[in-house]
Design a protein around this motif. Sequence first.
Motif, PDB file in Angstrom:
ATOM      1  N   LEU A 132      53.924  67.626   8.625  1.00  8.91           N
ATOM      2  CA  LEU A 132      52.932  68.397   9.649  1.00  8.91           C
ATOM      3  C   LEU A 132      53.643  69.749  10.025  1.00  8.91           C
ATOM      4  N   ARG A 133      52.449  70.582  10.256  1.00 11.68           N
ATOM      5  CA  ARG A 133      52.876  72.323  11.497  1.00 11.68           C
ATOM      6  C   ARG A 133      52.010  71.781  12.203  1.00 11.68           C
ATOM      7  N   GLY A 134      51.990  71.801  13.278  1.00 10.11           N
ATOM      8  CA  GLY A 134      51.159  71.957  14.564  1.00 10.11           C
ATOM      9  C   GLY A 134      50.256  72.801  14.914  1.00 10.11           C
ATOM     10  N   ASP A 135      50.834  74.439  14.344  1.00  5.74           N
ATOM     11  CA  ASP A 135      49.856  75.592  14.522  1.00  5.74           C
ATOM     12  C   ASP A 135      48.526  75.912  13.850  1.00  5.74           C
ATOM     13  N   SER A 136      49.384  75.055  12.724  1.00  8.28           N
ATOM     14  CA  SER A 136      47.823  74.999  12.022  1.00  8.28           C
ATOM     15  C   SER A 136      47.359  73.766  11.179  1.00  8.28           C
ATOM     16  N   PHE A 137      47.531  72.476  12.143  1.00 12.75           N
ATOM     17  CA  PHE A 137      46.969  71.248  12.088  1.00 12.75           C
ATOM     18  C   PHE A 137      46.018  71.731  13.509  1.00 12.75           C
ATOM     19  N   ASN A 138      46.206  72.160  14.451  1.00 13.45           N
ATOM     20  CA  ASN A 138      45.702  72.230  15.665  1.00 13.45           C
ATOM     21  C   ASN A 138      44.382  72.909  15.342  1.00 13.45           C
ATOM     22  N   GLU A 139      44.942  74.472  14.702  1.00 12.56           N
ATOM     23  CA  GLU A 139      43.972  75.586  14.209  1.00 12.56           C
ATOM     24  C   GLU A 139      42.593  74.623  13.126  1.00 12.56           C
ATOM     25  N   MET A 140      43.297  74.213  12.809  1.00  9.85           N
ATOM     26  CA  MET A 140      41.947  72.761  11.705  1.00  9.85           C
ATOM     27  C   MET A 140      41.679  72.022  12.377  1.00  9.85           C
ATOM     28  N   VAL A 141      41.745  71.320  13.798  1.00 11.39           N
ATOM     29  CA  VAL A 141      41.302  70.668  14.079  1.00 11.39           C
ATOM     30  C   VAL A 141      40.521  71.185  15.005  1.00 11.39           C
ATOM     31  N   THR A 142      40.385  72.557  15.741  1.00  7.15           N
ATOM     32  CA  THR A 142      39.791  73.716  16.534  1.00  7.15           C
ATOM     33  C   THR A 142      37.953  73.801  15.535  1.00  7.15           C
ATOM     34  N   SER A 143      38.700  73.761  13.892  1.00 11.18           N
ATOM     35  CA  SER A 143      38.034  74.417  13.548  1.00 11.18           C
ATOM     36  C   SER A 143      36.990  73.669  12.701  1.00 11.18           C
ATOM     37  N   ALA A 258      49.856  55.584   3.952  1.00 11.20           N
ATOM     38  CA  ALA A 258      50.519  56.784   4.288  1.00 11.20           C
ATOM     39  C   ALA A 258      49.083  57.824   4.608  1.00 11.20           C
ATOM     40  N   ALA A 259      48.493  57.768   4.074  1.00 10.36           N
ATOM     41  CA  ALA A 259      46.521  58.283   3.786  1.00 10.36           C
ATOM     42  C   ALA A 259      46.392  57.727   4.901  1.00 10.36           C
ATOM     43  N   MET A 260      46.319  56.383   5.214  1.00  8.03           N
ATOM     44  CA  MET A 260      44.657  56.190   6.594  1.00  8.03           C
ATOM     45  C   MET A 260      46.075  56.735   8.111  1.00  8.03           C
ATOM     46  N   SER A 261      47.264  56.767   7.548  1.00  6.91           N
ATOM     47  CA  SER A 261      47.735  57.093   9.212  1.00  6.91           C
ATOM     48  C   SER A 261      47.506  58.532   9.369  1.00  6.91           C
ATOM     49  N   LEU A 262      47.389  59.388   8.026  1.00  4.53           N
ATOM     50  CA  LEU A 262      47.261  60.430   8.796  1.00  4.53           C
ATOM     51  C   LEU A 262      45.921  60.816   8.958  1.00  4.53           C
ATOM     52  N   LEU A 263      44.721  60.487   8.304  1.00  2.00           N
ATOM     53  CA  LEU A 263      43.475  60.950   8.947  1.00  2.00           C
ATOM     54  C   LEU A 263      43.247  60.013  10.200  1.00  2.00           C
ATOM     55  N   HIS A 264      43.706  58.651  10.099  1.00  6.26           N
ATOM     56  CA  HIS A 264      43.599  58.678  12.015  1.00  6.26           C
ATOM     57  C   HIS A 264      43.902  59.438  12.454  1.00  6.26           C
ATOM     58  N   PHE A 265      45.320  60.427  12.634  1.00  9.02           N
ATOM     59  CA  PHE A 265      45.789  61.576  12.980  1.00  9.02           C
ATOM     60  C   PHE A 265      45.150  62.354  13.860  1.00  9.02           C
ATOM     61  N   LEU A 266      43.924  62.466  12.566  1.00  7.70           N
ATOM     62  CA  LEU A 266      43.437  64.480  12.125  1.00  7.70           C
ATOM     63  C   LEU A 266      41.969  63.288  13.051  1.00  7.70           C
ATOM     64  N   CYS A 267      41.682  62.892  13.219  1.00  4.12           N
ATOM     65  CA  CYS A 267      40.634  62.158  13.607  1.00  4.12           C
ATOM     66  C   CYS A 267      41.075  61.843  15.055  1.00  4.12           C
ATOM     67  N   VAL A 268      41.089  61.530  15.863  1.00  8.98           N
ATOM     68  CA  VAL A 268      41.958  61.276  17.159  1.00  8.98           C
ATOM     69  C   VAL A 268      41.563  62.054  17.473  1.00  8.98           C
TER      70      VAL A 268
END
Length: 296
Positions: A132-143, A258-268
């Motif tokens: 994961l790229r932190g800047d892109s991930f944070n931008e996506m979460v904010t959106s 890994a998919a469940m872990s990624l989704l969990h990370f995103l939702c948190v």
Amino acid sequence: MPAKKSPRNNGKAKTALPASVESRIKASYPELPESERRIADLILEFPGEMAAYSATELAELSGGSKAAVTRLVQRIGFATYDEARRAARDAQSWGSPLYLMARETKKTGFSDRVRAHIEQDVQNIAFTLEGLRGDSFNEMVTSICQARRVFLLGYRNSHYLAGYARWQIIQGRGDVYLLPAAGETIAEEIADFTAEDVLIVVGFRRRLSQVPQAMAAAAAAGARIVYITDRAAAPSPHATWTLPCAVRGMDLFDRYAAAMSLLHFLCVAIVEELGKEGRTRLQRIETLHEDLHDFD
């Protein structure tokens, strides 16, 4: 002057061949001579063998000859054995369990199998999250937090994963919807998409043709798109953000730890980004659970 009829098909229209190797073999199976049928039987039972072995090795495994292998692949519409083997490899990339099943599996003890299972999932989780790229991930979460509405789309196994993510996100914000609903189509929903909406597409293999079509329609409406998919997927020109996820292991079924872990990370991350607004909503939900006696 009428066109001459081809001596090969006696003027009959050429019938399109099925795409997969095993479908082509099944279509020609009644006409196969015994020398080719032995090879065909092996391929039909374990089609993935074509991806792993040369024509000579496949002939030895089946008790046939290399010449018979060549005649068989040409009979079912391939110019060469290498062309047929590429088709089998494409099927493996597409995710067909039939093509991922090995003819022989290494026999190990139960504890070794458990250890290998854990190691594969841990490797997939690490490979996915560390990419994961932190800047892109944070931008996506904010959106996602600021969107007017959030939609999650998934088919087959991906539908369950999309449903899990929707249930987590809705704890912190409203207007989160799962597509498609039972017995419904999605055109009615996409028709109302705007640039204020976000569509989260969970699209693990084997992907239906509706996935890229829905993404194209959503993008045309101006919606931003989060695409969560496996690493074998071709890049989507319609995705605003893409999160590739490792799903392969040593066995025939794809692995979704890994998919469940990624989704969990995103939702948190989404609920944390919502801050006080998210906590206030969660408090209201918990109060209603008590008032409605939802749980024992």
